[in-house]
Design a protein around this motif. Structure first.
Motif, PDB file in Angstrom:
ATOM      1  N   TYR C 361       6.195  44.412 -48.715  1.00 14.92           N
ATOM      2  CA  TYR C 361       5.750  42.345 -48.481  1.00 14.92           C
ATOM      3  C   TYR C 361       6.502  41.796 -49.021  1.00 14.92           C
ATOM      4  O   TYR C 361       6.668  40.305 -48.281  1.00 14.92           O
ATOM      5  N   ALA C 367       7.984  39.243 -44.587  1.00 18.98           N
ATOM      6  CA  ALA C 367       8.312  37.975 -46.332  1.00 18.98           C
ATOM      7  C   ALA C 367      10.006  37.292 -46.139  1.00 18.98           C
ATOM      8  O   ALA C 367      10.586  37.618 -45.696  1.00 18.98           O
ATOM      9  N   GLY C 370      10.343  34.681 -49.925  1.00 14.15           N
ATOM     10  CA  GLY C 370       9.014  34.215 -50.670  1.00 14.15           C
ATOM     11  C   GLY C 370       8.084  33.988 -49.812  1.00 14.15           C
ATOM     12  O   GLY C 370       6.628  33.797 -50.804  1.00 14.15           O
ATOM     13  N   LEU C 371       8.146  33.762 -49.653  1.00 13.62           N
ATOM     14  CA  LEU C 371       6.772  32.920 -48.428  1.00 13.62           C
ATOM     15  C   LEU C 371       5.829  34.659 -47.663  1.00 13.62           C
ATOM     16  O   LEU C 371       7.121  34.577 -46.487  1.00 13.62           O
ATOM     17  N   ILE C 372       4.798  35.107 -47.799  1.00 16.66           N
ATOM     18  CA  ILE C 372       4.639  36.080 -47.047  1.00 16.66           C
ATOM     19  C   ILE C 372       4.089  35.839 -45.254  1.00 16.66           C
ATOM     20  O   ILE C 372       3.754  34.462 -45.039  1.00 16.66           O
ATOM     21  N   VAL C 374       1.996  35.635 -42.875  1.00 14.02           N
ATOM     22  CA  VAL C 374       0.690  36.084 -42.577  1.00 14.02           C
ATOM     23  C   VAL C 374       0.382  36.808 -41.339  1.00 14.02           C
ATOM     24  O   VAL C 374       0.554  37.736 -41.328  1.00 14.02           O
TER      25      VAL C 374
END
Lengths: 368, 349, 523
Positions: C361, C367, C370-372, C374
């Motif tokens: 993830y 990612a 630090g941002l996924i 979605v």
């Protein structure tokens, strides 16, 4: 599905409540307007509405709030005013509670205790047509927000009255009583060292005025007596109060005057434990130890509340301070223990008469 | 799927309705009119702009501290020390607010808010967080203990300590105008803190559902073992989650100090940090749920005075309702099982 | 043989599913009747109806020819039907005797008549040949003995029909064998037994007749002697199933994993490891056999970075990776399927998509900074649930709602799709039904054929024998032997598993892999 039906039912209930709430609002606004227009017509023939806001101690604090409520109820009976009370649950409730009463057209809103100084300072200028009274805080403290807002405009506080208690007077009488008891060895079990003691909460003016009066009262009747004085530096430390009192008893004190709020309850405990004597403060605390609490130096919060209301009824309310002393019954002594000899009580009463007559001047400065 | 989501909302709503029902019975028993009481309550909470502002004023610190508590719940931690973190935040914000002079508002105010946030964060992360991560010391104990320390520290500071204002009232000097959170609705105590609280909820949601850290928090919170097996550094997650949680509680204290109280004073009986635990539970640790639960508690508080003034019902009845809410949350298993049963019956019917 | 219990047209519906659809079933006196089916086929439901836990929506139950209707388990047991659940309902702090008589205590006044209880239990265990010490605390007993207590509990309440729900799920092979012996003896003495299972070999071994259930229906009832595992599997799954997946030629490449002198003291409830050395090469499956608790799991966890060894080295592709974290090992191409998929492999309350991303993830493409992402996460999950046949093929489903087999497919998809150099699979088929087992086996072999190294740890000897190219046997924390598949017979490996190395020829050197058949005896 059943769950959907339940959800719908829940929503329906909520909706009903909401409708009820709206209806209530409308109705209430009506009465509110009426009372506002009423107060504009002046007070003649109009029922005066008085709201009391307690501090976080609540109505059953065995102290200021309870006494203020007593005065409020007496006013409702004697003066025919309409009264209402709201208890503050936390600090941030003070302003909304005061404001709510003012918004609803109450004529007088009474705030109990110095914790509410800041709230009255903020709310009062917004409601020039509502009168505000505050218990045990002087007018100047409200205007300047306890000295923080030194440049405050006094003219904005024409609707505020403070209340000042001449507690040095009742402190003096307590001192006379203690001094005479020592001098005449008038109670059983005294240690014979001609010594009395004081346990103060924190060295602040409302505490020190009691103590100053006490010191002067003792000296007036018993110049050789020794008066011990120790501060607990807390109002909520009964254990600490007890320890200080025990130390004073060990140094020969027979009577300890507690001016320490909750801390003072420990002093009374110590008196009972040592079979010696204590003097209560603020309220009549004789019931806490009928044989040991020989009297109490009382602040007439009930009287002050009543008088504030009466001033509004009589049309004599004005900005500034209401001063309460022996003469107007705003301070005084409580119940005496049964063992206190009548001749001493008589002499104490005489001293009270002399104070009322202006024959005795008492300073509020503690001798340290 | 939809039915689990419906349950998630329905259970807290039913808890609240049930507690109002029980509260109403108590009102009847105590000889008052329950409908009048609740009408007064609702009106006192929402009946006017002023009342609504009062409701939201109380809700703001509960929102922020509640989000903080919810965040640790999500990480599988039970930070019950939000109260202490709140007070640390209050202390720091008050001090920066009155002691630092000569800054423009756009520096001073953020600085004071930041100081409060950071103080709360470190209070939670440095001792309870690190102890939990490295020694396994249970955070319930450590956060609780740290709360007592914080409360007594605040008390000392204003009762004769270095932060006591001149005079004899146990309070700090007032924060300077440059560090004051301005009122959102003039003439009320509602400050821009409300906006901060809503932004915080959005931020918490974003962190939980859109960042790798939030993913780790949720995974570790639901199954720490699986998270470790999947290569996550669970110790780091614990410390960071405590940091975030403490930061939110500290911000709650800072907002309350800079926006409502304007100084540090003895308001320890408010217990926002403790109520925040209930708010988080009632809100099911969901950021929006927390906002809603905080508004409910704010409304109960604001409406209590009105209930007292207009219906003559003692304000403490509201404590009863609050207690009931806590009770029904605690036993929400019962509500769940009732729901399950009715659902099963519906299915069989 | 006369029929003691007959079910006619039993139907049971739950919201959204028909758990039992017009099921007919009969049980003869003194018979062991296996009820076989995949998870969710409805075999547990029908047995819960028989034992009074559920009431049927339709259909009748005839007991000794008379129709009965049970309002609850108590009525069923009064009628002589006792059920032994998969998870025992015993009180660990009470003695065997107390547990058995609980609820029907012989009393003396208000007090429990301890002596009589003990005597009753002793007689009972003598009558049925179920030896047990009535005074032992249940908490001190092995799982097998606890099960015996459960069975005695049923007899104490007068059962002559016994329902055993997946009784071997928690047992060691030895305990299972002992249970089968007991079952046969009970049947001889006239007890009728329903035996619920999804394991073909067990059913073949112990049952007189087999009823197969599929999707809530009984699809067949056959005498065990006249059927075969292949036929039963086909009936269960509804299509032909390869019980033995064909293994291609063993073409080992470079060593991927090299373990040298690995040791770890016993602590924290974990078994010790002593001086373990072996290699796993690219393109081979190395099977780790042993009786549970002999250090296999500890070895596996050391290799996955979850436990730190005290001694020795682990090399991956020649690089020393001893003591590296799970994350570091993952990044070097190590995948791990843990033995307990619910507690270790999945976060059950996250979605399938999130579980598929549980390991990677944090890095591209899922990612960035630090941002996924979605959308990417969902897209990849959609592809994986199709590729790994996860049902329902809904990445947004919460993992908890999936069946065990589908949960395992999620883990398999996650680990295998990371294209590992080394896959460590610990008991990857535990608790799965035949269809899912076949799927897992195919995937493991496919990975091997693609050139990865696979370390397979399993308690199912048959699984190891059918999949592994080489087999290491663990006993008391040591790797006592490494055998090539073609010389590893069931008997030989089974013997090594029980520590009987004395019979084998003593080997001199280390157990280094690649040295072929070598049984190592250590002091």
């Amino acid at each position: 599905m059943r769950i959907k039906r339940l959800a719908v039912a829940a929503l329906l209930v909520l909706a009903l409540v909401a409708v009820a709430a709206c209806g209530g609002t409308a109705k209430n606004t009506g009465t509110q307007t009426a009372s506002e227009s009423g107060s504009e017509q002046g007070q003649g023939g109009k029922v005066i509405k008085v709201g009391l806001v307690t501090d976080v101690g609540g109505l059953d604090d065995h102290g200021f709030n309870e006494l203020a409520y007593k005065g409020l109820q007496k006013a409702a009976q004697d003066l025919g005013v309409q009264v209402n009370v709201v208890q503050s649950k936390q600090q941030s409730d003070y302003i909304p509670n005061l404001t709510n009463f003012a918004n609803q057209g109450y004529d007088l809103v009474i705030a109990v205790g110095f914790l509410m100084t800041d709230a009255v300072h903020q709310v009062a200028p917004q409601f020039p047509n509502t009168k505000f009274g505050i218990i045990d805080v002087d007018y100047n403290s409200v205007v300047t927000d306890s000295g923080q807002d030194a440049n405050a405009d006094k003219s904005k506080y024409a609707n505020v009255a403070g209340t000042i208690f001449k507690t040095e007077q009742c402190g003096y009488l307590a001192g006379v009583l203690a001094g005479l008891v020592e001098k005449n060895n008038a109670l059983p079990g005294l240690q014979g060292k001609n010594t009395v003691g004081v346990v103060g909460g924190i060295a602040i003016p409302p505490v020190d005025s009691y103590i100053a009066g006490f010191q002067q009262g003792v000296k007036a009747v018993n110049p050789d007596a020794k008066v011990l004085l120790e501060y607990a530096n807390a109002f909520d430390n009964p254990q600490g109060g007890k320890e200080i009192a025990l130390a004073e008893y060990a140094q020969g004190a027979d009577i300890v005057f507690q001016v320490a709020g909750g801390t003072g309850l420990g002093v009374i405990d110590a008196a009972k434990e040592k079979h010696l004597y204590a003097i209560g403060v603020d309220a009549d605390q004789n019931y806490l130890g009928p044989d040991n609490v020989i009297t109490s130096a009382m602040k007439g919060v009930d009287t002050a509340t009543y008088q504030l209301i009466k001033a509004v009824v009589d049309g004599t309310f004005k900005a500034g301070d209401f001063t309460f002393d022996l003469a107007n019954g705003g301070v005084g002594l409580g119940v005496f223990a049964k063992s206190v000899p009548q001749d001493i009580i008589d002499q104490v009463n005489q001293a009270a008469e002399d104070i009322k007559a202006g024959k005795i001047q008492i300073s509020a400065q503690v001798q340290k | 799927m939809t039915s689990t989501r419906a349950t998630a909302v329905l259970v807290p709503v039913l808890s609240v309705l049930l507690s109002f029902l029980v509260g109403g019975v108590i009102v009847v028993i105590s000889g008052h009119d329950p409908l009048a009481a609740y009408v007064a309550l609702l009106q006192g909470a929402f009946g006017s702009v002023f009342n609504l502002a009062n409701t939201l004023t109380v809700a703001v610190p509960l929102m922020l501290a509640g989000l903080g508590v919810a965040f640790t719940f999500r990480a599988g931690l039970f930070n019950i020390g939000a109260e202490g973190q709140y007070w640390l935040g209050s202390i720091a914000a008050a001090w920066v607010g009155y002691a630092v002079h000569g800054l423009p508002v756009w520096v001073h105010l953020p600085l004071a808010l930041l100081a409060g946030t950071l103080a709360g964060a470190l209070w939670a992360a440095l001792i309870p967080g690190v102890l939990k991560a490295w020694t396994g010391a249970h955070e319930v104990i450590t956060t609780m203990m740290m709360s007592y320390i914080a409360i007594n520290l605040a008390r000392y500071l204003i009762e004769g300590g270095p932060m006591m204002a001149p005079g004899y009232t146990p309070q700090s000097p007032a924060v300077l105008p440059t560090a004051t959170l301005p009122a959102l609705v003039p003439g009320t105590q509602l400050s821009w803190g409300l906006v901060l609280a809503v932004l915080a909820a959005v931020a918490v949601w974003f962190v939980l559902y859109r960042t790798t850290f939030g993913f780790e928090v949720r995974a570790a919170g639901l199954n720490g073992r699986a998270a470790r097996y999947a290569g996550m550094n669970v110790a780091r997650i614990i410390v960071l989650a405590m940091f975030v949680s403490g930061a939110l509680a500290g911000l709650a204290g800072a907002v309350q100090t800079l926006g409502v109280n304007h100084r540090l004073f003895d308001a320890f009986n408010a217990g926002y940090g403790y109520t925040a635990i209930v708010v988080a539970l009632l809100g099911k640790n969901n950021p929006w749920g927390v906002l809603a639960a905080a508004v409910l508690f704010g409304a109960l508080n604001a409406g209590a005075s009105a209930m007292q003034m207009q219906a003559g019902v003692p304000a403490h009845l509201v404590d009863v309702v609050q207690g009931m809410i806590i009770f029904f949350i605690a036993v929400d298993g019962i509500i769940r099982s009732v729901l399950r049963r009715t659902r099963k019956e519906a299915a069989q019917a | 043989m006369d029929v003691v219990l007959e079910l006619k047209g039993i139907t049971k519906r739950f919201p959204g599913v028909v758990a039992n659809d017009r099921v007919d079933l009969d049980l003869r006196r003194g018979e062991i009747h296996a009820v076989l089916g995949e998870n969710g086929a409805g075999k547990s439901t029908i047995m819960k109806i028989v034992s009074g836990l559920y009431s049927p929506d339709e259909g009748t139950i005839l007991l000794e020819g008379r129709p009965v209707r049970f309002a609850g388990p108590r009525e069923a047991i009064t009628a002589g039907i006792g059920m032994v659940h998969q998870h025992f309902m015993l009180i660990p702090v009470m003695t065997v005797a107390e547990n058995i008589v609980l609820g029907r205590e012989p009393a003396r006044g208000l007090a429990l008549d301890v002596r009589r209880a003990r005597e009753d239990v002793r007689q009972l265990s003598a009558r049925y040949g179920l030896e047990i010490d009535p005074d032992r605390l249940v908490g001190e007993l092995s799982v097998g003995l606890q099960q015996r207590v459960e069975i005695l509990k049923a007899f104490y309440r007068g059962a002559n029909i016994l329902i055993l729900d997946e009784p071997t799920a928690m047992l060691t092979p030895q305990e299972a064998r002992e249970l089968f012996r007991i079952m046969r003896e009970l049947a001889r003495s006239g007890v009728s037994i329903f035996f619920i299972s999804h394991k073909l070999d067990e059913v073949m071994e112990v049952a007189d007749r087999v009823s197969v259930m599929r999707q809530g229906r009984r699809v067949a009832t056959l005498p065990a002697a006249e059927t075969s595992p292949e036929q039963l599997a086909e009936l269960m799954v509804g299509r032909s199933v390869l019980l033995r997946v064909e293994r291609g030629e063993h073409r080992p490449g470079e060593p991927v994993l090299a373990v040298e002198g690995l040791g770890r003291a016993a602590r924290g409830g974990r078994a010790a490891l002593a001086d373990i050395s072996f290699e796993v090469r690219a393109g081979e499956i190395f099977g780790l056999a042993g009786v549970e608790g002999n250090g296999q799991q500890e070895l596996v966890e050391v290799l996955a970075g979850l436990l730190k060894p005290d001694r020795g080295t682990v090399r991956l592709g020649g690089v020393d990776v001893t003591g590296r974290s799970p994350r570091q090992l993952f990044e070097m191409g190590v995948a791990y399927i843990p033995p307990d998929r619910q507690a270790e492999g999945l976060v059950l309350d996250l979605t399938v998509a999130e579980n598929l991303a549980l390991k990677d993830y944090y890095r591209a493409p899922l990612a960035r900074r630090g941002l996924i992402d979605v959308k990417r996460l969902a897209e990849r999950a959609r592809a994986l649930v199709v590729e790994y046949d996860v049902r329902p093929a809904n990445p947004a489903a919460v993992a908890r709602t999936l069946s065990g087999g589908n949960q395992q497919k999620v883990i398999l998809g996650r680990e295998v799709s990371s294209s590992p150099r080394l896959l460590i699979a610990a008991q990857p088929t535990r608790g799965l039904d035949v269809g899912a087992i076949e799927f897992v086996h195919r995937r493991l072999l496919a990975l091997r054929d693609s050139g990865a190294a696979v370390l397979l740890s399993s308690l199912e000897l048959d699984e190891i024998l059918s999949l592994a190219d080489r087999i290491g046997v663990m006993y008391k924390g040591r790797l006592v032997a490494v055998l090539d598949a073609d010389e590893a017979t069931r008997e030989r490996v089974g013997l090594l598993m029980t520590g009987a190395t004395a019979a084998a020829p003593a080997g001199a050197g280390t157990a280094a892999a690649g040295a072929g058949a070598e049984e190592v005896r250590r002091p």
